[in-house]
Design an enzyme around this catalytic site. Structure first.
Site, PDB file in Angstrom:
ATOM      1  N   LYS A 122       0.794  -1.232   0.000  1.00  0.00           N
ATOM      2  CA  LYS A 122       0.000   0.000   0.000  1.00  0.00           C
ATOM      3  C   LYS A 122       0.828   1.285   0.000  1.00  0.00           C
ATOM      4  CE  LYS A 122      -2.237  -1.824   3.551  1.00  0.00           C
ATOM      5  NZ  LYS A 122      -3.181  -2.106   4.646  1.00  0.00           N
ATOM      6  N   ASP A 149      -5.608  -5.613  10.794  1.00  0.00           N
ATOM      7  CA  ASP A 149      -6.936  -4.965  10.769  1.00  0.00           C
ATOM      8  C   ASP A 149      -8.055  -5.944  10.417  1.00  0.00           C
ATOM      9  OD1 ASP A 149      -6.057  -5.153   8.140  1.00  0.00           O
ATOM     10  OD2 ASP A 149      -6.753  -3.164   7.547  1.00  0.00           O
TER      11      ASP A 149
HETATM   12 MG    MG Z   1      -8.618   0.735   7.826  1.00  0.00          MG
END
Ligand code: MG
Ligand code: ADP
Length: 589
Positions: free
Chosen positions: A173, A208
């Site tokens: 990312k 996450d």
């Molecule tokens: Mg997030």
């Protein structure tokens, strides 16, 4: 950085160019099934060995919460666009209180020295504690009562070695901080706290996706998959320890039971042997920070959809012998790599649909403490089944722009007013968000861009369905749909897990049929399958969930699909980190 396109559209009529793009980006149900089979294979390869592309990371979280958990914790969330620091109070009745502050992570921090990045994380926690002194006493760490326990949500591939430690495998990312890979991320953070003499102890490390799973389980009472569709995409699910051979002699393996596994599915099919790659995908990949990695993610997530769309638009702007879009003009947004944000695509589609809030269920379930809300998923056919001679009557969402109609005054005059109104709204969004002069964008441009956004996002949502379907199959909650029949669902009984043979298009899979799994919600006779989702894409992109469900139906049938309850894992990373910190304290950190 700017980029130019290099697709040759010579010797093709404009309509053929559009048809070709449409064809390349349209996925047939058979391909979705094939991809799911390949996905299942990679899942099991990753469960068997360390170091595989789809890392299938054991999280050492051995159960899901039920909503009765109590405690107050700090949580730190690093994973993409923002950094968040929160204080989470778990009330023990499926509700929580959360105070948070977001901090920007600059590109300089993302790509500089790791120690500088982690110093910034520690500074952010320090700033948060100064501006938000703890309201409720935090849960004490037994031997160091005045130290605040913190759970770290770190959404990058990590090989976790225990609840509170893990080695960074790679960055994704857009991150590439130096001297981080190969190090224990908890130690990097703790060292930064210690350098600043802060009374904060990082006791748990959580991805996450694991956070989304845990927080959804906490607020809804049951959940088996946590999935992220935000900057990136990934999922974590509850797996039988017996099906994770690579745990080998780890004490967790001898205990048996279940463990949450972070799939790192963004790396599915990095070889691209099955993914329907187009020249636009290749162009994106080549110029990305991590070529050949995170292949699946690059088809799906928020960081990339705008960029794929930008490449397609550029190819039409540059089309020879005559430009097919915006009269051949570019703006900075269209010309700059990463210039076109995925949220612009959302706006384009919203303008077309004339509604600002869309029907995704997750968008409505904003409190994260309420019930799982289901959307009335209308069965929809694949575009190929609609037929070629589509009417431009303004009611159909998927139609291919008709070059002839859109290119002449008579053709435009023949459009129905409702349809023209939609195009005009889209046109305004393009002028505004792509920063064109008003006269540079006409209704044909609007139709083409709307259609492009739709194709790219629809492909992403269908592929997202592949990941969810694979997890349902892996955990024995569904079977492949057979020869056009409705896929069978696994009957609900209370017997011990057994094995079941499932005939897939590619042979026979042996799948364990779990009859009683912690993550499953029993609702009357129906077993509901809880899926917690998070991320701007699934929350805000029009019809993302509806299309994902369409994909699920085509792979595992409507019985299984209808038992899937998708709900927002609101504040998943914060609440998940808190729940993980609680588990760490219980284990006597
Ligand atoms: Mg997030
Ligand atoms: P993160 O994944 O970093 O935690 P988000 O879930 O907010 O953060 O996802 C951010 C990504 O979502 C960005 O790539 C952005 O382009 C995209 N995004 C932001 N808003 C929207 C929107 N309204 N529709 C679609 N995508 C969006």
């Amino acid at each position: 950085m700017t980029s130019t396109s290099s697709y040759s559209y010579l010797h093709k009529s404009p309509q053929d160019v559009l048809n070709d793009i449409d064809f390349q980006l349209t996925l047939e149900p058979a391909l979705l099934t094939k991809l799911t089979e390949a996905f299942l294979e990679e899942i099991n390869v990753g469960l068997g060995r360390y170091g595989e592309d789809m890392a299938m990371v054991p999280s050492f979280v051995t159960g899901v919460p039920d909503g009765s958990e109590i405690g107050t914790f700090l949580a730190l969330d690093l994973g993409g666009t923002n950094l968040r620091v929160c204080e989470v109070v778990l009330n023990g009745d499926k509700t929580f209180r959360l105070r948070q502050q977001k901090y920007k992570v600059s590109d300089q921090l993302k790509t500089g020295e790791a120690s500088v990045l982690f110093d910034y994380l520690a500074d952010s926690v320090d700033a948060f504690l100064t501006t938000h002194p703890p309201e409720s006493p935090t849960s004490p760490i037994s031997d160091v009562p005045d130290v605040l326990p913190l759970g770290l949500t770190f959404s990058f591939p990590v090989e976790q070695t225990a609840l509170g430690s893990g080695t960074i495998l790679t960055w994704t990312k857009g991150f590439s901080a130096k001297n981080a890979i190969g190090n224990d991320v908890v130690k990097l953070l703790q060292d930064a706290f210690d350098r600043k003499h802060m009374h904060v102890k990082c006791v748990a490390l959580v991805n996450d996706t694991v956070g989304a799973l845990l927080s959804r389980a906490y607020t809804s009472g049951g959940c088996m998959l946590g999935a992220i569709f935000g900057t990136g995409t990934n999922g974590a699910y509850l797996e039988e320890v017996a099906k994770i051979p690579k745990l080998a002699n780890n004490p967790a393996a001898t205990k048996g039971g279940y463990m949450v596994v972070n799939t790192e599915w963004g790396a599915f099919n990095n070889t691209r042997t099955h993914l329907p790659s187009t020249p636009f995908d290749s162009a994106l990949d080549r110029t990305s920070i991590n070529p050949r990695f995170q292949a699946f993610e690059k088809f799906i997530s928020g960081m990339y959809l705008g960029e794929i769309t930008r490449h397609i638009l550029l190819s039409l702007i540059d089309a020879a012998p005559r430009p097919m879009l915006f009269g051949g003009k570019v703006t900075k947004v269209v010309n700059d790599q990463w210039g076109l944000d995925t949220s612009v695509m959302s706006e384009v589609e919203e303008a077309w649909e004339m509604s600002v809030t869309v029907d995704t269920t997750v968008a409505k379930d904003v409190n994260g403490v309420g019930n799982i809300i289901e959307i009335g998923a209308e069965p929809r056919s694949f575009p190929g089944e609609i037929g070629e001679n589509l009417l431009w009557d303004g009611d159909d969402h998927d139609i291919l722009p008709r070059w002839d109609i859109l290119s002449t005054p008579e053709g435009l005059a023949s459009l129905n007013p409702k349809f023209k109104g939609k195009l005009e709204r889209v046109r305004k969004v393009l002028v505004d968000r792509l920063e064109y002069a008003d006269g540079d964008v006409d209704l044909r441009d609007a139709a083409i861009v709307r259609w492009t956004c739709h194709l790219v996002a629809r492909r992403a949502a269908l592929l997202s369905g592949v990941a969810v379907a694979a997890i349902l199959l892996q955990t024995g909650r569904a079977t492949f749909i057979q020869d056009g029949q409705n896929g069978q669902t696994v009957p609900s009984t209370t017997e011990e897990p057994t094995s079941k043979k499932v005939n897939g298009a590619n042979g026979t899979h042996v799948i364990n049929v779990l009859n009683k799994v912690t993550g499953t919600i029993k609702d009357g006779l129906e077993e509901k399958i809880g899926v917690g989702v998070d991320g701007s894409l699934v929350q805000f992109y029009p019809h993302f969930e509806r299309t994902m469900r369409e994909s699920l139906r085509s792979i595992v049938g409507s019985d299984a699909e209808s038992r899937v309850e998708i709900g927002l894992a609101k504040d998943g990373s914060g609440v998940g980190a808190a729940l993980c910190a609680l588990q760490a304290l219980k284990q006597g950190f």
